[in-house]
Scaffold this motif. Sequence first.
Motif, PDB file in Angstrom:
ATOM      1  N   CYS A 127       0.458  -2.046   7.768  1.00  0.00           N
ATOM      2  CA  CYS A 127      -0.253  -3.183   7.171  1.00  0.00           C
ATOM      3  C   CYS A 127      -1.734  -3.086   7.483  1.00  0.00           C
ATOM      4  O   CYS A 127      -2.129  -2.872   8.622  1.00  0.00           O
ATOM      5  CB  CYS A 127       0.306  -4.481   7.712  1.00  0.00           C
ATOM      6  SG  CYS A 127      -0.621  -5.930   7.202  1.00  0.00           S
ATOM      7  N   CYS A 130      -4.967  -6.871   4.659  1.00  0.00           N
ATOM      8  CA  CYS A 130      -5.880  -7.138   3.555  1.00  0.00           C
ATOM      9  C   CYS A 130      -5.697  -8.532   2.979  1.00  0.00           C
ATOM     10  O   CYS A 130      -6.609  -9.077   2.373  1.00  0.00           O
ATOM     11  CB  CYS A 130      -5.678  -6.108   2.456  1.00  0.00           C
ATOM     12  SG  CYS A 130      -4.103  -6.263   1.628  1.00  0.00           S
ATOM     13  N   CYS A 133      -1.160  -9.851  -0.316  1.00  0.00           N
ATOM     14  CA  CYS A 133       0.192 -10.394  -0.521  1.00  0.00           C
ATOM     15  C   CYS A 133       0.127 -11.914  -0.553  1.00  0.00           C
ATOM     16  O   CYS A 133       0.687 -12.558  -1.448  1.00  0.00           O
ATOM     17  CB  CYS A 133       1.156  -9.900   0.554  1.00  0.00           C
ATOM     18  SG  CYS A 133       0.553 -10.087   2.234  1.00  0.00           S
TER      19      CYS A 133
HETATM   20  S1  SF4 Z   1      -0.607  -6.838   1.183  1.00  0.00           S
HETATM   21 FE1  SF4 Z   1       0.011  -7.995   2.989  1.00  0.00          FE
HETATM   22  S2  SF4 Z   1       1.482  -6.697   4.012  1.00  0.00           S
HETATM   23 FE2  SF4 Z   1       0.385  -5.405   2.587  1.00  0.00          FE
HETATM   24  S3  SF4 Z   1      -1.270  -4.571   3.784  1.00  0.00           S
HETATM   25 FE3  SF4 Z   1      -2.065  -6.381   2.812  1.00  0.00          FE
HETATM   26  S4  SF4 Z   1      -1.739  -7.971   4.344  1.00  0.00           S
HETATM   27 FE4  SF4 Z   1      -0.464  -6.262   4.938  1.00  0.00          FE
END
Ligand code: SF4
Lengths: 203, 581
Positions: A127, A130, A133
């Motif tokens: 992870c 970022c 999600c």
């Molecule tokens: S989308 Fe969510 S789970 Fe995937 S890297 Fe980004 S923060 Fe982490």
Amino acid sequence: MNGLGIVRGLWVTFKHFILTYIEDIRTGKRRYYSPEGILARTKGDVQGAFTIQYPEEKYPVPEEFRYIPFLVYEEGENGQKNYRCTSCGICAKVCPPQCIWIVRTNDLNTGKPIPAPAEFYIDVDICMNCGLCAEYCPFDAIKMDHDYEIASYNRFTDHIFNKERLGKPLSYYAQIRPQNFAREEAARKAEMEAKAARKAATA
Amino acid sequence: MAESPVVGTQLNLLDHFPEWLKKDERPGFEGYIVPAEHLLEFAHALRDRFGYDLLSSVTGVDYLPEGKMEVVYHALQTTGGPVLNFKVQVDRQNPVVPSVVSIWPGADFQEREAWDLLGIRFEGHPDLRRILMWEGFAGHPLRKDWKEPYFEEEAKPYKSRWPEGHVQRAEDRHPLHDNVDYPAGFDPDSWSPETADDVLYKTYQSIMEGSDSELHTDRMIVNLGPQHPSTHGVFRMVVVLDGETVVDVKPVFGYLHRNHEKIGERCTWLQIMPFTDRLDYISSMSNNFGYALAVERLMGIKPPERAEYIRVMMAELTRIVSHLISIGFLLNDLGAYFTPSLYALEERELILDIFEAVSGSRMMCNYFRFGGVARDLPEGVLDKVKELVFERLPRKIDEFDRYLTRNEIVRVRTEGVGVLTAEQAIALSATGPILRASGVPYDIRRADPYSIYDRFDFDVVVRYHGDVYDRYLVRLEEIRQSIRILQQVVRDIPEGPVQTGKPQWQVRVPAGESYGRVEGPKGELGYYIVSNGKPNPWRYHVRAPSFVNLTSLAQMARGGKVADIVVILGSIDIVLGEVDR
Ligand code: SF4
Ligand code: SF4
């Protein structure tokens, strides 16, 4: 080249040095190890040394701060966890390093998908924090956590978080992100009312 | 609908070369196609007759289905205006293109990069070695048929994640842990790095003899690094010394290489955004900016007013952060152990607080979205910015000025050191503070304004000696100019939405190409992207300013003392996340 520039420069360092003590004496004990002291050291007009003595002191993180995601559940009457996640898969698709793994539940009799995840994993080694999600989940079911102290001793056994490990109650979410929570609840309510109104109109 | 990109249309080059020059007529593409045999003639004319004196970017694209390799050039006039884009297409089986290093020496590293990653050979290049991968690496990893270790699928999202996402670690998936290919006959156990170094040392053969000093000193090769050069990251300089005098230097880097561009080509358009943070990790907001501009140009969308102001605010704060670090650590390189750099970091922390409140992260901001920004400014942030730009920062910058600018030691160590003349800087494709310190007032914010920079009053800082001291002064003054822009931003920022349309996790990007560039803190940061209408880019290239600016390191260091070389490196202000990509 008479050394005046150096002297003038040293005067700046000297002032910094003195100021540290003046600030400490002026604010006294309150400056360290107290919530208002920490807060004062994050302000734009702070003087003197403004380092925070982690881990004894902790820097208050802003609401938008993001670390590892967590799954929001609402607590049922008998204390069961009703995860908001419908296993729609958007978070798994949007995740840049592809560290979200979801197994959808299928109805035992019909084989049709049920909107709830059977399994939900995040490989927290991969992870990249970022926040995409959480940003694109249409059900406000996955959110970014503030807890950054998750170091562990064994990366082979401890770093793939399952649904249990990822789950946190809605009240926790409301507490760490009060403004976002209020905004989302208002939107939910408005939508519910609109839905009810539509229903009433068609009936 | 925003107007489509106009590049190179103000001058119809077709009239000048009617026999062989062609317009690039693929839908969504722009610029010209030059036959390989006429490239040098064309390049000469561009530079000498049409004023395209600075070659900004050189890269390649692998058009696997068409069986073609394409080399894409972007040239610009340092008097201002948009970039001119031209291409050379060659057969993929035997991609050979004449090197333009003789015309624009700044193409040196970029051509080596295209050779390294795409296997395009540049005939006549003086030193065509690999640059990011190690000598002896098999294959050219940016080719479309090259597969990386742990390869899963051509493009994300991967099917194994949902709906049957039974978790598996990458290490467990491959019993051999990776699928690295070694060249035939290569035995990793008996290989030693000397073989690679021999290739490099051999390039010095001609200058190793013939010391002309009275002391009859021997010339010798000294390796600085890989590690120390004042720890801007893992970096190595191979220096030829005659006594204490630097005869030549070649930087060796790539230790942090992760094939950022290949990762990008596997990702969807949106997924690339957080990866751009990790290029120049000091200035992630600025990285976001350039990438968002490139994609928005292809999509034909524009962010709403408020978002434009927020973007400029973040970009200028980033410039302050980056220049503060650069100044602080330049002093470290000079031996002023940590006090100046920590003073710089203090101010930086306060700006990072703003980034954190806005984007959720201090360094990996991931804040820009196509057609806007991720979220509006949270409560209280604007006040904090106001306090900084009206009260604290101007005072602190003046203090820096008093502290360092007239310090005699700083001056003797930096004045006249690492000189780059204006002609050299342009020829070597230097951009940003390096170019401006050499007397060329070229700043993309003025020369080819993007976003809303045409609305603000600020001066393009320029100095004329081209030495380390002037680079320091340019950065210091640019911080003041950024503060000036910020003061106008916080005064004028309107209310309103921060995103055009609904936030979307899957954007449709029409087929075509686009080059988005911003004046990053370190120079021209450009993104060259090619879309074929799919959810993933066909080509994603970063024209990284630190990487290209390193081309002039040798020119600056030659003839100087070995003790100054670290200072000179510090004055170029590199971040290896961006150099190595
Ligand atoms: S989308 Fe969510 S789970 Fe995937 S890297 Fe980004 S923060 Fe982490
Ligand atoms: S996007 Fe939200 S609802 Fe959909 S699978 Fe992810 S967490 Fe569950």
